[in-house]
Motif scaffolding. Sequence first.
Motif, PDB file in Angstrom:
ATOM      1  N   PRO A  86     -10.935   6.557  -3.156  1.00 13.90           N
ATOM      2  CA  PRO A  86     -10.734   6.717  -4.051  1.00 13.90           C
ATOM      3  C   PRO A  86     -10.528   6.003  -5.134  1.00 13.90           C
ATOM      4  N   PRO A  87     -10.457   6.810  -6.187  1.00 10.87           N
ATOM      5  CA  PRO A  87     -10.359   6.359  -7.910  1.00 10.87           C
ATOM      6  C   PRO A  87      -9.218   4.609  -7.918  1.00 10.87           C
ATOM      7  N   LEU A  88      -7.930   5.689  -6.895  1.00 12.60           N
ATOM      8  CA  LEU A  88      -7.003   4.727  -8.002  1.00 12.60           C
ATOM      9  C   LEU A  88      -6.396   5.078  -8.688  1.00 12.60           C
ATOM     10  N   ASP A  89      -6.327   6.207  -9.176  1.00 11.67           N
ATOM     11  CA  ASP A  89      -5.705   7.000 -11.047  1.00 11.67           C
ATOM     12  C   ASP A  89      -5.150   6.654 -10.822  1.00 11.67           C
ATOM     13  N   TYR A  90      -3.937   6.678  -9.940  1.00 11.30           N
ATOM     14  CA  TYR A  90      -2.286   6.753 -10.370  1.00 11.30           C
ATOM     15  C   TYR A  90      -1.961   4.935 -10.641  1.00 11.30           C
ATOM     16  N   LYS A  91      -3.118   4.109 -10.067  1.00 10.80           N
ATOM     17  CA  LYS A  91      -2.798   2.516 -10.481  1.00 10.80           C
ATOM     18  C   LYS A  91      -1.605   2.248  -9.907  1.00 10.80           C
ATOM     19  N   THR A  92      -0.940   2.589  -8.917  1.00 11.67           N
ATOM     20  CA  THR A  92      -0.033   2.233  -7.703  1.00 11.67           C
ATOM     21  C   THR A  92      -0.436   2.368  -6.371  1.00 11.67           C
ATOM     22  N   GLU A  93      -1.614   2.894  -5.944  1.00 12.09           N
ATOM     23  CA  GLU A  93      -1.467   2.519  -5.134  1.00 12.09           C
ATOM     24  C   GLU A  93      -1.802   1.082  -4.237  1.00 12.09           C
ATOM     25  N   VAL A  94      -1.991   0.485  -4.746  1.00 14.62           N
ATOM     26  CA  VAL A  94      -2.216  -1.064  -4.112  1.00 14.62           C
ATOM     27  C   VAL A  94      -2.047  -1.774  -5.178  1.00 14.62           C
ATOM     28  N   PHE A  95      -1.167  -3.063  -4.283  1.00 12.12           N
ATOM     29  CA  PHE A  95      -1.165  -4.488  -5.253  1.00 12.12           C
ATOM     30  C   PHE A  95      -1.003  -4.684  -4.383  1.00 12.12           C
ATOM     31  N   GLN A  96      -1.687  -6.475  -4.781  1.00 10.41           N
ATOM     32  CA  GLN A  96      -1.527  -7.664  -4.098  1.00 10.41           C
ATOM     33  C   GLN A  96      -0.691  -9.208  -4.547  1.00 10.41           C
ATOM     34  N   LEU A  97       0.113  -9.191  -3.883  1.00 15.40           N
ATOM     35  CA  LEU A  97       0.717 -10.547  -4.083  1.00 15.40           C
ATOM     36  C   LEU A  97       0.645 -12.024  -4.432  1.00 15.40           C
ATOM     37  N   GLN A 153       2.139 -12.668   8.668  1.00 16.15           N
ATOM     38  CA  GLN A 153       1.241 -12.447   7.743  1.00 16.15           C
ATOM     39  C   GLN A 153       0.886 -11.368   7.616  1.00 16.15           C
ATOM     40  N   CYS A 154       1.506 -10.162   6.825  1.00 16.87           N
ATOM     41  CA  CYS A 154      -0.023  -8.926   7.659  1.00 16.87           C
ATOM     42  C   CYS A 154       0.708  -7.608   6.409  1.00 16.87           C
ATOM     43  N   ASP A 155       0.742  -7.124   6.517  1.00 16.78           N
ATOM     44  CA  ASP A 155       0.791  -6.004   4.921  1.00 16.78           C
ATOM     45  C   ASP A 155       1.891  -4.669   5.466  1.00 16.78           C
ATOM     46  N   THR A 156       1.994  -4.257   4.616  1.00 17.58           N
ATOM     47  CA  THR A 156       3.371  -3.222   3.960  1.00 17.58           C
ATOM     48  C   THR A 156       3.019  -1.877   3.493  1.00 17.58           C
ATOM     49  N   LEU A 157       3.226  -0.996   3.866  1.00 16.31           N
ATOM     50  CA  LEU A 157       2.986   0.272   3.760  1.00 16.31           C
ATOM     51  C   LEU A 157       3.682   1.452   3.285  1.00 16.31           C
ATOM     52  N   ALA A 158       3.860   1.922   2.157  1.00 11.75           N
ATOM     53  CA  ALA A 158       4.625   2.286   1.615  1.00 11.75           C
ATOM     54  C   ALA A 158       5.306   4.100   1.962  1.00 11.75           C
ATOM     55  N   GLY A 159       5.833   4.834   2.068  1.00  9.83           N
ATOM     56  CA  GLY A 159       5.719   6.267   1.590  1.00  9.83           C
ATOM     57  C   GLY A 159       6.883   6.702   2.085  1.00  9.83           C
ATOM     58  N   ASP A 160       7.652   7.960   1.576  1.00  8.67           N
ATOM     59  CA  ASP A 160       9.103   8.169   1.666  1.00  8.67           C
ATOM     60  C   ASP A 160       9.271   9.088   2.862  1.00  8.67           C
ATOM     61  N   THR A 161       7.850   9.087   3.347  1.00  6.01           N
ATOM     62  CA  THR A 161       8.105  10.023   4.648  1.00  6.01           C
ATOM     63  C   THR A 161       7.881   9.343   5.510  1.00  6.01           C
ATOM     64  N   TRP A 162       9.214   9.273   6.780  1.00  6.84           N
ATOM     65  CA  TRP A 162       8.826   8.931   8.438  1.00  6.84           C
ATOM     66  C   TRP A 162       7.970   9.197   8.849  1.00  6.84           C
ATOM     67  N   PHE A 163       7.283   8.433   9.498  1.00  7.09           N
ATOM     68  CA  PHE A 163       6.361   9.227  10.765  1.00  7.09           C
ATOM     69  C   PHE A 163       6.481   8.311  11.846  1.00  7.09           C
ATOM     70  N   SER A 164       5.528   9.266  12.809  1.00  2.00           N
ATOM     71  CA  SER A 164       5.789   9.094  14.294  1.00  2.00           C
ATOM     72  C   SER A 164       4.985   9.187  14.780  1.00  2.00           C
ATOM     73  N   VAL A 196       0.786  -1.628   0.391  1.00  2.00           N
ATOM     74  CA  VAL A 196      -0.064  -0.532   0.057  1.00  2.00           C
ATOM     75  C   VAL A 196       1.078   1.133  -0.175  1.00  2.00           C
ATOM     76  N   ASP A 197       0.370   1.923  -0.652  1.00  2.00           N
ATOM     77  CA  ASP A 197       1.298   3.456  -0.201  1.00  2.00           C
ATOM     78  C   ASP A 197       0.597   4.907  -0.072  1.00  2.00           C
ATOM     79  N   PHE A 198       0.989   4.735   1.513  1.00  2.00           N
ATOM     80  CA  PHE A 198       0.402   5.932   1.834  1.00  2.00           C
ATOM     81  C   PHE A 198       0.899   7.243   1.290  1.00  2.00           C
ATOM     82  N   GLY A 199       1.917   7.778   0.595  1.00  2.00           N
ATOM     83  CA  GLY A 199       2.392   8.746   0.012  1.00  2.00           C
ATOM     84  C   GLY A 199       1.662   9.398  -0.650  1.00  2.00           C
TER      85      GLY A 199
END
Length: 358
Positions: A181-192, A235-246, A148-151
């Motif tokens: 959202p409409p997921l227009d970027y086509k990279t918001e989420v992928f299933q392996l 087994q659980c899912d991963t979130l991507a984003g260039d900004t580290w958050f806390s 999942v893309d968080f950015g």
Amino acid sequence: MSLWNKTAARLRVLTLVLIVATIAPTLASAGGFFKDERFFGPPTPAPKVLIISMFAPEGQVWLDKLGPWREHKVPGLSPDYPVVRCNRAEVCVMTTGMGHTNAAASTMALVLSRSFDLSRTYFLIAGIAGINPEYGTVGSVAWARYLVDFGIQWEIDAREIPAEWPGGYLGINTRHPKDKPPLDYKTEVFQLDEALLQKAYALSRGVTLSDGAQAQAARAKFPAAPANQPPTVLQCDTLAGDTWFSGTALGERATEWTKIVTDGKGVYCTTQQEDNATYEALKRGAALKLLDLKRVAVLRGGSDFDRPYPGQSSADNLVNYADQGGFVITLNNLFLAGNPLVQAISKNWAAWRNGVPR
């Protein structure tokens, strides 16, 4: 030369071509002339497994344990990591560089270079991440089903969030933070691939993971399991984003966002920077018939918590993340949990060559 001699010469050439075409496969399989690097150069490597790391320590844990290695320089890779290393078992390791941009550029460069035959290669993306204390702890490692893309969101200034909204993030071109959202970027989420995921998890779930006193002390500050328990394979899912958050609120948004874009199926547990970018580059290679997306697995390890323990500030959790003691043990645990899959593939290639065995 007479017409007769010209015809005879042409017949001799044609006969030679037919002979060569007939015996070439036999000579090649026997390691004869047609595989001699003095005449044709080295054969194109065909990795059984390609391990994708993002920065040097993630790659080094594999290089230290599975060598010796042969280096292959690939144009377009990161100048910090310009080579792919392969061992005799046809297991290779590459390092992309950190962040979305480096991950996408390096992976795309590798795929399009055609320096390797990747048509049957299994890809293991393996790296460290932040971890959600509601699903794991420092040192735990998790196989992902969803990336999942968080950015790719809209963000409202935190000082101006509408009072009726639960937070300041919402999907692009939506009206409320809970809208999909409409997921227009086509990279918001992928299933392996589910078959590979289940095989990887089954091979690794029983391994004994590394631990350390500093990590144990960090866990003890959390009042509940699983945060205060020893590390495990998940087994659980991963979130991507260039900004580290806390922060707890941001962690809760990560959980919510994962559920929104996966229609309630995803379970957020690790946060990192690169995986959607890496996968998209591989996806474009698959569209060119250069590789098989069903052969991609993602393993992320929790080197630090994504939110503070009770009484700790989010700033302290972020700035002093290294004090949690998860970095070294998590690198080792990525190897411990990932290597059973690597060995199963490389040592039982006949069973894995055409796809994940049942």
